[in-house]
Scaffold this motif. Sequence first.
Motif, PDB file in Angstrom:
ATOM      1  N   ARG A 177      12.546  19.628 -36.913  1.00  8.95           N
ATOM      2  CA  ARG A 177      12.160  18.825 -35.813  1.00  8.95           C
ATOM      3  C   ARG A 177      13.165  18.381 -34.757  1.00  8.95           C
ATOM      4  O   ARG A 177      14.375  18.689 -35.162  1.00  8.95           O
ATOM      5  N   GLU A 203       9.582  11.593 -32.563  1.00 11.14           N
ATOM      6  CA  GLU A 203      10.059  12.642 -33.412  1.00 11.14           C
ATOM      7  C   GLU A 203       9.004  13.742 -33.189  1.00 11.14           C
ATOM      8  O   GLU A 203       7.833  13.348 -33.717  1.00 11.14           O
ATOM      9  N   GLY A 230       7.837  17.502 -34.425  1.00  8.83           N
ATOM     10  CA  GLY A 230       7.938  18.606 -35.290  1.00  8.83           C
ATOM     11  C   GLY A 230       7.569  20.039 -34.524  1.00  8.83           C
ATOM     12  O   GLY A 230       6.625  20.150 -34.005  1.00  8.83           O
ATOM     13  N   GLN A 274       4.283  21.589 -34.357  1.00  8.75           N
ATOM     14  CA  GLN A 274       4.073  21.521 -35.905  1.00  8.75           C
ATOM     15  C   GLN A 274       2.414  21.243 -35.959  1.00  8.75           C
ATOM     16  O   GLN A 274       1.812  21.829 -36.832  1.00  8.75           O
ATOM     17  N   ARG A 315       5.133  13.566 -35.657  1.00  4.68           N
ATOM     18  CA  ARG A 315       5.825  13.052 -36.896  1.00  4.68           C
ATOM     19  C   ARG A 315       6.088  11.583 -36.852  1.00  4.68           C
ATOM     20  O   ARG A 315       5.627  11.019 -37.608  1.00  4.68           O
TER      21      ARG A 315
END
Length: 381
Positions: A66, A86, A88, A97, A104
Amino acid sequence: MKRTLVALAALCAVSGAAQAQSSVTLYGVIDASVEYVNRVAASPATPNAGGYRFAQPGVGGLSASRWGLRGVEDLGGGNQALFVLESGFQPDTGNLQSGVLFGRQSFVGLQNSAYGKITVGRQYTSFFDGLANFSPLRFAATYEPGIWWMGLNYRESNMVKYTGQFGGLQAVAHYSFGTGVSVLNASTALANGGAGETPGHFSDNTAFGASLQYLSNGFGASLAYDEWRPAVTTGQPGTVRKFAGAASYTTGPLKVMGGYRWNKADFSNGSTLLRDDYWWAGVNYQATPALGLSLAYYYADVKSARAAPGAPQTNPANMQQYSFIADYNFTKRTDVYLSAGYARNGGLSFDSAATAFAFNYPTMKGQKSMVGVTVGVRHIF
């Protein structure tokens, strides 16, 4: 002239002090590993195909990779404004992500040194906050059943959250006006593909929870509750409820911990999708200043399960797993590790339709056990 210089110097000093009390920090983790897993299916839909897998997984062995930004501004009188963004990513490909830039965390808030903080946006649930200190592998991205334990909704969008710290006692409570799950498998019966707030149906996809955690003089204890109402069909929300208690004790280089989590997930018609009791225990031992060892055991007593509202109720075999980590730190920011897991009656990390196969350990037909070993390197910045 002297008075003018003194005034300018004082103004600069005040300005410098104000700037020093406000900051924006770039931070992150990149964790990449190579993994061997035996008896893993090619996909959840093809349990007859598969075998061993030797590859670089999309998540690291210890941490999900991250990067993020966090900032604090001093407002005076013990008050501060804060934010966190944040994101990822997958270290093996660089892809996001979950296809969301700040999936995130993404929140802003206000905090007071005496009364706590209020934050608004996408955040971890209070259930997660209350139990994070009692995770044997610190919610390692590999070989810890984090999603089975926490639920698919361990992060929630559209959330208002309160966090207060009063000496050794932490109190957290949250409410989400509408949260969804963005990473799904077709057989995840209660999830809703990321749908959030629904006009005209206020209770659809709402969620709330609270936790109390006490940490002092080596002793820790926590109680937490979580409720989520996912609506696959608009106006017909199901209900997922979780309750957990945990305790830990730390003395010198040794920490022991354990806990219990109750879970019941119901369809909108009241029939039960999943009812299970989950137990865990673990030991952390700092063998040397550089070498840390962790051993954990996880057990899920599945009382009942069904795939759809009209499907027959089943009582699948209870899952259990043993996990081990040896982590060597070159510095406070860079470490290498070896992690291993052995699962019985299921995939590693209890991977299943209930976790949306988020860990990518689908089981082969007739399989009774699964073993995985991963080695990797992690850098924190």
